[in-house]
Design a protein around this motif. Structure first.
Motif, mmCIF file in Angstrom:
data_model
loop_
_atom_site.group_PDB
_atom_site.id
_atom_site.type_symbol
_atom_site.label_atom_id
_atom_site.label_comp_id
_atom_site.label_asym_id
_atom_site.label_seq_id
_atom_site.Cartn_x
_atom_site.Cartn_y
_atom_site.Cartn_z
ATOM 1 N N UNK A 64 0.853 -1.186 0.000
ATOM 2 C CA UNK A 64 0.000 0.000 0.000
ATOM 3 C C UNK A 64 0.890 1.237 0.000
ATOM 4 N N UNK A 65 0.753 2.049 -1.061
ATOM 5 C CA UNK A 65 1.592 3.221 -1.235
ATOM 6 C C UNK A 65 1.090 4.386 -0.391
ATOM 7 N N UNK A 66 1.987 5.302 -0.095
ATOM 8 C CA UNK A 66 1.589 6.481 0.669
ATOM 9 C C UNK A 66 0.614 7.336 -0.152
ATOM 10 N N UNK A 67 -0.091 8.198 0.530
ATOM 11 C CA UNK A 67 -1.196 8.939 -0.080
ATOM 12 C C UNK A 67 -0.717 9.874 -1.182
ATOM 13 N N UNK A 68 0.415 10.538 -0.970
ATOM 14 C CA UNK A 68 0.898 11.476 -1.982
ATOM 15 C C UNK A 68 1.278 10.745 -3.267
ATOM 16 N N UNK A 69 2.027 9.662 -3.136
ATOM 17 C CA UNK A 69 2.405 8.906 -4.321
ATOM 18 C C UNK A 69 1.175 8.338 -5.019
ATOM 19 N N UNK A 70 0.224 7.841 -4.235
ATOM 20 C CA UNK A 70 -0.994 7.271 -4.815
ATOM 21 C C UNK A 70 -1.707 8.280 -5.701
ATOM 22 N N UNK A 71 -1.805 9.510 -5.212
ATOM 23 C CA UNK A 71 -2.518 10.543 -5.961
ATOM 24 C C UNK A 71 -1.857 10.819 -7.303
ATOM 25 N N UNK A 72 -0.536 10.819 -7.324
ATOM 26 C CA UNK A 72 0.179 11.079 -8.573
ATOM 27 C C UNK A 72 0.084 9.879 -9.511
ATOM 28 N N UNK A 73 0.204 8.672 -8.971
ATOM 29 C CA UNK A 73 0.247 7.466 -9.805
ATOM 30 C C UNK A 73 -1.051 7.218 -10.553
ATOM 31 N N UNK A 74 -2.202 7.593 -9.949
ATOM 32 C CA UNK A 74 -3.486 7.282 -10.588
ATOM 33 C C UNK A 74 -3.950 8.375 -11.543
ATOM 34 N N UNK A 75 -3.226 9.468 -11.609
ATOM 35 C CA UNK A 75 -3.658 10.590 -12.443
ATOM 36 C C UNK A 75 -3.871 10.143 -13.892
ATOM 37 N N UNK A 76 -5.043 10.412 -14.420
ATOM 38 C CA UNK A 76 -5.361 10.092 -15.795
ATOM 39 C C UNK A 76 -5.774 8.657 -16.058
ATOM 40 N N UNK A 77 -5.910 7.835 -15.021
ATOM 41 C CA UNK A 77 -6.224 6.424 -15.219
ATOM 42 C C UNK A 77 -7.721 6.112 -15.155
ATOM 43 N N UNK A 78 -8.546 7.092 -14.835
ATOM 44 C CA UNK A 78 -9.999 6.881 -14.866
ATOM 45 C C UNK A 78 -10.461 7.043 -16.313
ATOM 46 N N UNK A 79 -10.203 6.034 -17.111
ATOM 47 C CA UNK A 79 -10.400 6.164 -18.555
ATOM 48 C C UNK A 79 -11.857 6.272 -18.965
ATOM 49 N N UNK A 80 -12.769 5.736 -18.169
ATOM 50 C CA UNK A 80 -14.187 5.827 -18.549
ATOM 51 C C UNK A 80 -14.881 7.018 -17.905
#
Length: 234
Positions: A64-80
């Motif tokens: 489980x990644x820290x909150x800050x990294x998580x926010x950056x990593x998921x950017x743009x991945x909500x493709x639908x």
């Protein structure tokens, strides 16, 4: 292997979540020397998987990644565009991460009688996003099962460069699943840096600025799989 309850990491927003050495757009592996302090924090659960003969066949890992990294990593991945990050949307990122981690033994180092054990390729993996935290899970299969009743077995999960700090989760960090012999248990040891005789010199961190291989191992907390008197004597 996904756990029902996933512990949130303690607040860790020091430093930058993203810095040099990015691979696979999701896992940070230092491709170039960096200062020896972590830029990403991970809490990990792991399962020791036993086969029907009571041998260790695999290690399940969940980060489980820290909150800050998580926010950056998921950017743009909500493709639908539905406002959720579904596992299907995160699977390509997971695949890239696992491919990048192969070179580093998936940051999972298991030894039998002091010798590194060979692995097969990771084929079971995925990512999910929950309550602001991104998690990656995968199964590391051993190329040949190891009998912990006949060998001293230990493993540790860490980034050798210490670019990523990985530590056991405070709640149920390890489980033993499958046909584990009744005599088996696990013990989490202190890291070398936590030893009573360990001392930092004044220039310790500056000397480690090349992020050498010893840094991650120094702060790793090994897990002993204790199944016999030989192991228990350590």
């Amino acid at each position: 292997m996904i756990r029902d309850e996933i512990s949130r990491p303690r607040a860790r927003l020091r430093g930058k979540a993203l810095a040099g050495g990015v691979l696979a757009a999701g896992i940070l592996i230092a491709a170039e020397p960096v200062h020896a302090h972590p830029h990403v924090w991970i809490e990990t659960h792991s399962d020791v998987v036993f086969d029907e003969e009571g041998r260790i066949a695999a290690i399940n890992v969940e980060w489980q990644f820290d909150e800050m990294y998580s926010a950056v990593a998921i950017e743009g991945l909500d493709t639908d565009g539905n406002g959720r990050y579904d596992p299907e949307e995160l699977q390509p990122l997971a695949a890239e991460n696992i491919s990048a981690l192969k070179e580093y033994d998936y940051f999972t180092y298991l030894k039998a009688d002091g010798e590194q054990v060979a692995y097969g390729d990771v084929a079971e993996f995925g990512q999910f996003y929950k309550d602001g935290y991104l998690s990656l899970y995968f199964t590391v299969p051993l190329a040949k099962p190891v009998d912990p009743r006949k060998a001293e077995v230990e493993y540790a999960i860490y980034d050798p460069t210490f670019y990523i700090a990985i530590e056991p989760a405070p709640k149920e960090p390890v489980k033993m699943i499958g046909a584990a012999p009744a005599s088996c248990r696990y013990e989490i040891r202190k890291s070398a840096a936590e030893a009573d005789n360990f001392q930092y010199s004044e220039d310790f961190w500056t000397q480690q600025s090349n992020a050498n291989e010893g840094m991650g191992a120094m702060f790793a907390r090994p897990v002993d799989v204790v199944c016999n008197s030989k192991s228990a004597a350590r």
